[in-house]
Motif scaffolding. Structure first.
Motif, PDB file in Angstrom:
ATOM      1  N   LEU A 120       1.051  -1.261  -0.116  1.00  0.00           N
ATOM      2  CA  LEU A 120      -0.274  -0.051  -0.128  1.00  0.00           C
ATOM      3  C   LEU A 120       0.787   1.546  -0.233  1.00  0.00           C
ATOM      4  CD1 LEU A 120      -2.670  -0.739   2.273  1.00  0.00           C
ATOM      5  CD2 LEU A 120      -2.650  -0.999   0.408  1.00  0.00           C
ATOM      6  N   SER A 121       0.525   2.414  -0.577  1.00  0.00           N
ATOM      7  CA  SER A 121       1.266   3.354  -1.200  1.00  0.00           C
ATOM      8  C   SER A 121      -0.102   4.354  -0.908  1.00  0.00           C
ATOM      9  CB  SER A 121       2.260   3.634  -2.041  1.00  0.00           C
ATOM     10  OG  SER A 121       2.251   4.869  -2.208  1.00  0.00           O
ATOM     11  N   ALA A 122      -0.281   4.922   0.491  1.00  0.00           N
ATOM     12  CA  ALA A 122      -1.522   5.747   0.795  1.00  0.00           C
ATOM     13  C   ALA A 122      -1.241   7.366   0.801  1.00  0.00           C
ATOM     14  CB  ALA A 122      -1.990   5.380   1.762  1.00  0.00           C
ATOM     15  N   LYS A 123      -1.718   7.911  -0.074  1.00  0.00           N
ATOM     16  CA  LYS A 123      -1.523   9.699   0.828  1.00  0.00           C
ATOM     17  C   LYS A 123      -2.831   9.942   0.844  1.00  0.00           C
ATOM     18  CE  LYS A 123       2.049  11.555  -1.949  1.00  0.00           C
ATOM     19  NZ  LYS A 123       3.033  12.474  -2.619  1.00  0.00           N
ATOM     20  N   PRO A 124      -2.997  11.320   1.485  1.00  0.00           N
ATOM     21  CA  PRO A 124      -4.244  12.585   1.602  1.00  0.00           C
ATOM     22  C   PRO A 124      -4.767  12.606   0.480  1.00  0.00           C
ATOM     23  CG  PRO A 124      -2.367  13.166   2.772  1.00  0.00           C
ATOM     24  CD  PRO A 124      -1.643  11.954   2.346  1.00  0.00           C
ATOM     25  N   PHE A 125      -5.931  13.468   0.673  1.00  0.00           N
ATOM     26  CA  PHE A 125      -6.227  13.933  -0.919  1.00  0.00           C
ATOM     27  C   PHE A 125      -7.785  14.532   0.310  1.00  0.00           C
ATOM     28  CE2 PHE A 125      -9.032  15.056  -4.005  1.00  0.00           C
ATOM     29  CZ  PHE A 125      -8.475  15.317  -4.780  1.00  0.00           C
TER      30      PHE A 125
ATOM     31  N   LYS B  61      -2.046  12.844  -9.877  1.00  0.00           N
ATOM     32  CA  LYS B  61      -1.094  12.451 -11.085  1.00  0.00           C
ATOM     33  C   LYS B  61      -0.404  11.301 -10.411  1.00  0.00           C
ATOM     34  CE  LYS B  61       3.051  13.641 -13.371  1.00  0.00           C
ATOM     35  NZ  LYS B  61       4.500  14.220 -13.026  1.00  0.00           N
ATOM     36  N   GLU B  62       0.284  11.436  -9.497  1.00  0.00           N
ATOM     37  CA  GLU B  62       1.146   9.857  -8.690  1.00  0.00           C
ATOM     38  C   GLU B  62      -0.426   9.155  -8.337  1.00  0.00           C
ATOM     39  OE1 GLU B  62       2.576  11.501  -4.796  1.00  0.00           O
ATOM     40  OE2 GLU B  62       3.758  13.028  -5.397  1.00  0.00           O
ATOM     41  N   PHE B  63      -1.255   9.126  -8.169  1.00  0.00           N
ATOM     42  CA  PHE B  63      -2.631   8.310  -8.350  1.00  0.00           C
ATOM     43  C   PHE B  63      -2.598   7.400  -9.556  1.00  0.00           C
ATOM     44  CE2 PHE B  63      -7.373   6.572  -7.516  1.00  0.00           C
ATOM     45  CZ  PHE B  63      -6.326   6.305  -7.036  1.00  0.00           C
ATOM     46  N   ARG B  64      -3.138   8.161 -10.782  1.00  0.00           N
ATOM     47  CA  ARG B  64      -3.374   7.769 -12.659  1.00  0.00           C
ATOM     48  C   ARG B  64      -1.962   7.040 -12.884  1.00  0.00           C
ATOM     49  NH1 ARG B  64      -5.769  12.823 -13.320  1.00  0.00           N
ATOM     50  NH2 ARG B  64      -4.207  13.822 -13.576  1.00  0.00           N
ATOM     51  N   GLU B  65      -0.794   7.525 -11.785  1.00  0.00           N
ATOM     52  CA  GLU B  65       0.569   7.073 -12.602  1.00  0.00           C
ATOM     53  C   GLU B  65       0.811   5.759 -11.361  1.00  0.00           C
ATOM     54  OE1 GLU B  65       2.921  10.264 -12.546  1.00  0.00           O
ATOM     55  OE2 GLU B  65       2.918  11.299 -14.283  1.00  0.00           O
ATOM     56  N   GLY B  66       0.131   5.399 -10.560  1.00  0.00           N
ATOM     57  CA  GLY B  66       0.518   4.119  -9.902  1.00  0.00           C
ATOM     58  C   GLY B  66       1.529   4.579  -8.699  1.00  0.00           C
ATOM     59  N   THR B  67       1.684   5.426  -8.710  1.00  0.00           N
ATOM     60  CA  THR B  67       2.974   5.898  -7.905  1.00  0.00           C
ATOM     61  C   THR B  67       2.361   5.799  -6.198  1.00  0.00           C
ATOM     62  OG1 THR B  67       4.055   6.686  -8.835  1.00  0.00           O
ATOM     63  CG2 THR B  67       4.526   7.201  -6.623  1.00  0.00           C
ATOM     64  N   VAL B  68       0.932   5.628  -6.528  1.00  0.00           N
ATOM     65  CA  VAL B  68       0.269   6.107  -5.073  1.00  0.00           C
ATOM     66  C   VAL B  68      -0.947   4.938  -5.775  1.00  0.00           C
ATOM     67  CG1 VAL B  68      -1.580   7.570  -3.670  1.00  0.00           C
ATOM     68  CG2 VAL B  68       0.656   8.604  -4.131  1.00  0.00           C
ATOM     69  N   ASN B  69      -1.362   4.397  -4.613  1.00  0.00           N
ATOM     70  CA  ASN B  69      -2.290   3.594  -4.573  1.00  0.00           C
ATOM     71  C   ASN B  69      -4.103   3.563  -4.146  1.00  0.00           C
ATOM     72  OD1 ASN B  69      -1.497   1.719  -2.868  1.00  0.00           O
ATOM     73  ND2 ASN B  69      -0.844  -0.070  -4.498  1.00  0.00           N
ATOM     74  N   VAL B  70      -3.645   4.846  -2.734  1.00  0.00           N
ATOM     75  CA  VAL B  70      -4.267   4.474  -1.995  1.00  0.00           C
ATOM     76  C   VAL B  70      -4.890   6.182  -1.595  1.00  0.00           C
ATOM     77  CG1 VAL B  70      -6.102   4.107   0.163  1.00  0.00           C
ATOM     78  CG2 VAL B  70      -4.023   1.991  -1.224  1.00  0.00           C
ATOM     79  N   LEU B  71      -5.970   6.457  -2.249  1.00  0.00           N
ATOM     80  CA  LEU B  71      -6.577   7.981  -1.494  1.00  0.00           C
ATOM     81  C   LEU B  71      -6.811   8.090  -0.305  1.00  0.00           C
ATOM     82  CD1 LEU B  71      -6.648   9.424  -4.761  1.00  0.00           C
ATOM     83  CD2 LEU B  71      -4.629   9.937  -3.329  1.00  0.00           C
ATOM     84  N   VAL B  72      -6.766   9.046   0.793  1.00  0.00           N
ATOM     85  CA  VAL B  72      -7.530   9.037   1.371  1.00  0.00           C
ATOM     86  C   VAL B  72      -7.963  10.645   1.784  1.00  0.00           C
ATOM     87  CG1 VAL B  72      -8.056   8.495   4.668  1.00  0.00           C
ATOM     88  CG2 VAL B  72      -6.571   6.995   3.004  1.00  0.00           C
TER      89      VAL B  72
END
Length: 93
Positions: free
Chosen positions: A48-53, A82-93
């Motif tokens: 999991l690579s999660a980032k806040p949104f 952009k990171e989510f679309r590219e797959g760098t991030v795979n979880v948005l919270v």
């Protein structure tokens, strides 16, 4: 449940599979819970690579008193998406 989703999706993929990578968006109504969720997910798995949104809305007095964070500006939101679309991030919270 989040980890189960990623592991079951990974098990179904084959080397010739052209499907998009697995991504998840987690919604919460409390801004102050976003950082806790991201931190918890980061401790659970290297998958999991999660980032806040967080929306751009202004912080209310009640939210400030509860330790809630301020929203992200548009440039920050675009970068995270952009990171989510590219797959760098795979979880948005």
């Amino acid at each position: 449940e989040v980890l189960k989703h990623f592991h079951s999706a990974s098990a179904r993929k084959t080397s010739s599979d052209d499907r998009e990578p697995v991504r998840i968006i987690i919604f919460t109504t409390m801004r102050n819970s976003v950082a806790q969720i991201v931190e918890c997910l980061g401790r659970q798995s290297q998958v999991l690579s999660a980032k806040p949104f967080i929306g751009q809305g202004k912080q209310s007095k009640a939210s400030k008193a509860e330790g809630g964070g301020v929203g992200m500006n548009q440039a920050e939101q675009k970068q995270v998406l952009k990171e989510f679309r590219e797959g760098t991030v795979n979880v948005l919270v």
